[in-house]
Design a protein around this motif. Sequence first.
Motif, short mmCIF file in Angstrom:
data_model
loop_
_atom_site.label_atom_id
_atom_site.label_comp_id
_atom_site.label_asym_id
_atom_site.label_seq_id
_atom_site.Cartn_x
_atom_site.Cartn_y
_atom_site.Cartn_z
N GLN A 1 34.21 33.60 31.84
CA GLN A 1 34.85 33.88 32.67
C GLN A 1 36.03 32.91 32.99
O GLN A 1 37.37 33.33 33.22
CB GLN A 1 34.10 34.02 33.90
CG GLN A 1 33.20 35.10 34.44
CD GLN A 1 32.41 35.21 35.37
OE1 GLN A 1 31.80 34.21 35.55
NE2 GLN A 1 31.99 36.10 36.15
N GLN B 1 38.64 41.00 36.59
CA GLN B 1 39.25 42.35 35.81
C GLN B 1 40.68 42.03 36.33
O GLN B 1 41.78 42.62 35.66
CB GLN B 1 38.49 43.52 36.42
CG GLN B 1 37.14 43.64 35.84
CD GLN B 1 37.49 43.89 34.26
OE1 GLN B 1 38.19 44.64 33.90
NE2 GLN B 1 36.32 43.23 33.59
N GLN C 1 47.35 39.69 32.33
CA GLN C 1 47.33 38.75 31.34
C GLN C 1 48.71 38.41 30.55
O GLN C 1 49.11 37.34 30.41
CB GLN C 1 46.48 39.52 30.19
CG GLN C 1 46.41 38.54 28.97
CD GLN C 1 45.63 39.30 27.78
OE1 GLN C 1 45.21 40.32 27.91
NE2 GLN C 1 45.22 38.37 26.87
N LYS D 1 42.49 39.90 34.18
CA LYS D 1 42.91 40.33 33.03
C LYS D 1 44.02 41.42 33.05
O LYS D 1 44.53 41.60 32.00
CB LYS D 1 41.63 41.13 32.53
CG LYS D 1 40.44 40.18 32.04
CD LYS D 1 39.28 41.00 31.64
CE LYS D 1 38.03 40.27 31.20
NZ LYS D 1 36.75 41.02 30.71
N SER D 2 44.15 42.03 34.13
CA SER D 2 45.22 43.10 34.34
C SER D 2 46.51 42.63 34.39
O SER D 2 47.73 43.28 34.24
CB SER D 2 45.01 44.31 35.46
OG SER D 2 45.14 43.11 36.70
N VAL E 1 39.08 33.83 30.44
CA VAL E 1 39.88 34.69 31.07
C VAL E 1 41.18 34.11 31.63
O VAL E 1 42.42 34.58 31.20
CB VAL E 1 39.42 35.63 32.06
CG1 VAL E 1 40.55 36.75 32.86
CG2 VAL E 1 38.28 36.39 31.56
N THR F 1 43.08 32.17 28.62
CA THR F 1 43.80 32.97 27.58
C THR F 1 45.04 33.78 28.10
O THR F 1 45.44 34.69 27.48
CB THR F 1 42.90 33.85 26.62
OG1 THR F 1 42.16 34.75 27.84
CG2 THR F 1 41.96 33.02 26.11
N LEU F 2 45.39 33.50 29.43
CA LEU F 2 46.49 34.25 30.26
C LEU F 2 47.80 33.81 29.15
O LEU F 2 48.08 32.65 28.91
CB LEU F 2 46.58 33.83 31.51
CG LEU F 2 45.55 34.27 32.65
CD1 LEU F 2 45.69 33.73 33.89
CD2 LEU F 2 45.90 35.81 32.68
#
Length: 276
Positions: free
Chosen positions: A242, A179, A185, A182-183, A245, A248-249
């Motif tokens: 996972q 998470q 990204q 993801k924050s 994630v 895809t940054l």
Amino acid sequence: MFKLLLLFVSTLIPYGSSMEESGKWPYVEQTFKAGEVQSPINILSLNAYNASLSSLLYFRYWREDSVEIKIGNNGRALHIHSMTYDDINHISAHITGGPLFEKKYTFSHIHIYWGAEGEEGSEHQINSQGYPIEVQMIHFKNEYGHYGNAVLFTDGICIISYFGKLSDQDNPKMNNFIQAVKSVQFPKYSFIATFDVHFHWLMEVAKDYCYYTYPGSITVYPHTQCVTWIIYENTFEISQGQLAVFRTLSGTGGNFLKSISRRELQEFNGRPLCYV
């Protein structure tokens, strides 16, 4: 006279080691020619010798007083580094024990290597097997003050590597870290957290105690030979979802952020390789 001799010998040989072990690295320091012990390497178990070292001890990683970290996307790489270091009180996370003996190494930052696709992403291999992700925790020897100075010394850096293996299911212990990733990204985003909350999933690997250790180099330029590497044999689990994630940054210019460029495998050159 016999008792005095036993006492004298015991002061020369580290606890738990044999006379034969005590004559090898890491019990004795060795010097190497420039370019002789570069990293990463393919760790072949047939080249390793066993050693009875003390436990590797972690301080302020997986406890309530865990060190603070900053997770950020600078447009070129996912950057994770320690936030808690007081120049007066020297408040920080650190490791000691194992091949480091009583020397303290302070946590500095983390490099994460992942592949664009498939199962290849790690820098190191074990018995010619690569892994989809490798997490490298980078430390500097406490007495050298900071990372930039420590790389100038042959014993300045210790890097601990953890491998991830593919799983059909998400690893729930990684949820907080995923998470957080993801924050961040997009470039220039960052996230302040504690190590324990976001890297607790590494603790199970660290508790295994089975690892390889060898003298080598940092894997980024200028590839200085200043590292004691510790490579855990056990792995953590991570799913394709996972891993996606990380893959895809977003980087600078709208392209996908790549992991730090992996360096090619280096020649083993008959260096010391110890299995604990």
